[in-house]
Design an enzyme around this catalytic site. Structure first.
Site, PDB file in Angstrom:
ATOM      1  CG  HIS A  34      -2.142  -0.911   0.977  1.00  0.00           C
ATOM      2  ND1 HIS A  34      -3.241  -0.548   0.224  1.00  0.00           N
ATOM      3  CD2 HIS A  34      -2.369  -2.174   1.388  1.00  0.00           C
ATOM      4  CE1 HIS A  34      -4.100  -1.565   0.202  1.00  0.00           C
ATOM      5  NE2 HIS A  34      -3.595  -2.562   0.884  1.00  0.00           N
ATOM      6  CB  THR A  35       4.226   2.098  -0.435  1.00  0.00           C
ATOM      7  OG1 THR A  35       4.651   0.876  -1.052  1.00  0.00           O
ATOM      8  CG2 THR A  35       4.303   1.956   1.076  1.00  0.00           C
ATOM      9  N   GLY A 120      -8.595 -13.726  -6.998  1.00  0.00           N
ATOM     10  CA  GLY A 120      -9.075 -13.196  -5.715  1.00  0.00           C
ATOM     11  C   GLY A 120      -8.178 -13.551  -4.548  1.00  0.00           C
ATOM     12  CB  SER A 124      -1.201  -9.514  -9.186  1.00  0.00           C
ATOM     13  OG  SER A 124      -1.529  -8.313  -9.782  1.00  0.00           O
ATOM     14  CB  SER A 125      -5.486 -13.413 -11.233  1.00  0.00           C
ATOM     15  OG  SER A 125      -6.533 -12.739 -10.590  1.00  0.00           O
ATOM     16  CB  SER A 126      -6.544  -8.122 -12.235  1.00  0.00           C
ATOM     17  OG  SER A 126      -5.917  -7.755 -11.052  1.00  0.00           O
ATOM     18  CG  ASP A 170      -0.401  -5.655  -8.506  1.00  0.00           C
ATOM     19  OD1 ASP A 170       0.514  -5.559  -7.669  1.00  0.00           O
ATOM     20  OD2 ASP A 170      -1.602  -5.670  -8.205  1.00  0.00           O
ATOM     21  CE1 TYR A 219      -4.964  -1.328  -3.365  1.00  0.00           C
ATOM     22  CE2 TYR A 219      -6.074   0.332  -4.698  1.00  0.00           C
ATOM     23  CZ  TYR A 219      -4.940  -0.384  -4.379  1.00  0.00           C
ATOM     24  OH  TYR A 219      -3.765  -0.118  -5.048  1.00  0.00           O
TER      25      TYR A 219
HETATM   26  C1  GLA Z   1      -3.143  -4.269  -5.046  1.00  0.00           C
HETATM   27  C2  GLA Z   1      -2.892  -3.189  -6.092  1.00  0.00           C
HETATM   28  C3  GLA Z   1      -1.444  -2.707  -6.060  1.00  0.00           C
HETATM   29  C4  GLA Z   1      -1.006  -2.352  -4.644  1.00  0.00           C
HETATM   30  C5  GLA Z   1      -1.375  -3.451  -3.659  1.00  0.00           C
HETATM   31  C6  GLA Z   1      -1.117  -3.066  -2.233  1.00  0.00           C
HETATM   32  O1  GLA Z   1      -2.436  -5.416  -5.385  1.00  0.00           O
HETATM   33  O2  GLA Z   1      -3.198  -3.672  -7.389  1.00  0.00           O
HETATM   34  O3  GLA Z   1      -1.283  -1.628  -6.940  1.00  0.00           O
HETATM   35  O4  GLA Z   1      -1.552  -1.121  -4.264  1.00  0.00           O
HETATM   36  O5  GLA Z   1      -2.739  -3.813  -3.751  1.00  0.00           O
HETATM   37  O6  GLA Z   1       0.247  -2.917  -2.015  1.00  0.00           O
END
Ligand code: GLA
Length: 383
Positions: A34-35, A120, A124-126, A170, A219
């Site tokens: 979350h940075t 889910g 980072s499947s997206s 991601d 988020y």
């Molecule tokens: C998700 C978002 C990323 C990042 C993380 C938290 O994966 O897609 O961009 O913000 O959360 O670090």
């Protein structure tokens, strides 16, 4: 690299002919959570789960896409803007529409999608489907883009078409991943360097098998908290803990706590990268543990299951550190485990989690991989 066994026959059956193959990996973030959306520091690695896209050229300007894992067919003409459907097709349509809008004139394509990244689960499947699709569509059109442009366009597709206001981490790691390395990425300058992962430790991902409903609303809410803070005290990336403490009275709670996480996390990433480069794995593990506590207490994006999993991991022998990874509210933890202890770790963490939660977790021992690429049939075995 193993091509999924069903991919070629399924493509032949649905579309006919022999496709070109592309794959893009999911990711695990080792530290720096979350940075990214405040221009901070992150340290992800690409993992050995990918999304595969088999692509065949069409003579018209139609995109037709199906998925091996999910129902539905996407079909639209590149001459019209596709509509959001609220399912997997949005990633494909969003990427195609974003590439076109950025001036890259695409050819029509038949696409078959095969996803290995658990959906889910915070791996980072997206980003994997976006990057694999973008690569397939561009190569299918004989177009070339620098990987950075690639990553930025895929992020734009997710922000503007899918409606998830994610940062760049991601998509970036899915493009730039490097085998046996994590990337130390500065999300403001987009400069990065590869940091070799220690051979004597393994990355173990534990999937809690839960994803709480509030994940995407919370988020976006965290982003808003950070944006509110930046309007009052300036860019969070430039903020030091001293300034934050001095200006504390200017910030309402919980915004103050959110800032404390971001500021301390950026410092931790720097220290964690330095400790890896000095082969001090123990120190790296301690930063992972601290990162989890900060995400749990200050950023408040953990949940009971993630806390149980990290606490269980922390009690087992050979564990350097453990934390939630990704957006939070469920999904996965990442633990750095001394290689000789991995087998016991996997068994014990799985049984301990099952006893405490009644859920059966999935545990993956993973190795950092290279980023997205076209896969030639000659270099690969078919599983
Ligand atoms: C998700 C978002 C990323 C990042 C993380 C938290 O994966 O897609 O961009 O913000 O959360 O670090």
């Amino acid at each position: 690299m193993q091509i999924p066994a069903t991919l070629l026959p399924a493509f032949a059956e649905s579309f006919g002919g022999r496709p070109r193959l592309f794959r893009a990996p999911g990711r695990v973030n080792l530290i720096g959570e979350h940075t990214d959306y405040t221009g901070g520091l992150v340290m992800p690695a690409a993992i050995d789960f990918s999304t595969w896209v088999a692509a065949g050229r069409r003579e018209d300007r139609t995109i037709r896409a199906i998925s091996e894992g999910f129902p539905g067919t996407l079909e639209f003409s590149l001459d019209r803007t596709p509509k959001c459907q609220g399912n997997w097709t949005d990633y494909v349509a969003g990427v195609a529409a974003t590439l076109e809008a950025a001036g890259h004139r695409l050819r029509g394509a038949n696409l078959l999608i095969h996803g290995e990244v658990p959906v889910g689960s915070g791996l980072s499947s997206s980003a994997a489907i976006e990057v694999a699709t973008a690569l397939a569509l561009l190569k299918n059109s004989d177009l070339f883009l620098e990987p950075l442009q690639f990553a930025l366009l895929c992020q734009r597709a997710e922000n503007d078409f899918v409606g998830m206001r994610c940062g760049i981490m991601d998509q970036f790691i899915s493009c730039f991943g490097r085998q046996d390395h994590a990337l130390m990425l500065d999300c403001r300058s987009l400069t990065h360097r590869a940091v070799r992962l220690p051979a004597e430790a393994s990355l173990v991902i534990c999937n809690t098998m839960v994803r709480h409903e509030l994940a995407s609303t919370e988020y976006n809410r965290r982003r808003e908290d950070c944006e509110a803070a930046a309007r009052i005290i300036g860019p969070l990336r430039d903020l030091t803990l001293e300034t934050l403490e001095r200006r504390a009275a200017d910030l309402p709670e919980p915004v103050r706590k959110r800032c404390r996480h971001v500021v301390t996390e950026n410092v931790r990433v720097l220290q964690a990268a330095a400790s890896l480069e000095e082969s001090d794995i123990k120190a790296f593990g301690r930063y992972m543990d601290e990162s989890h506590r900060s995400l749990r207490d200050d950023y408040e994006v953990s949940c009971r299951e993630l806390d149980i999993m990290t606490e269980l991991a922390g009690r087992l022998p050979g564990v350097y550190g453990s934390r939630m990874t990704g957006g939070g509210f469920g999904g996965c933890t990442i633990s750095l485990v001394e290689s000789g202890h991995v087998e016991d770790f996997v068994n014990q963490v799985a049984s301990g989690y099952a006893i405490e939660t009644g859920l059966t977790p999935k545990v993956y021992v993973c190795r950092a991989q290279d980023g997205a690429r076209e896969v030639s049939l000659l270099e690969c075995a078919v599983t």
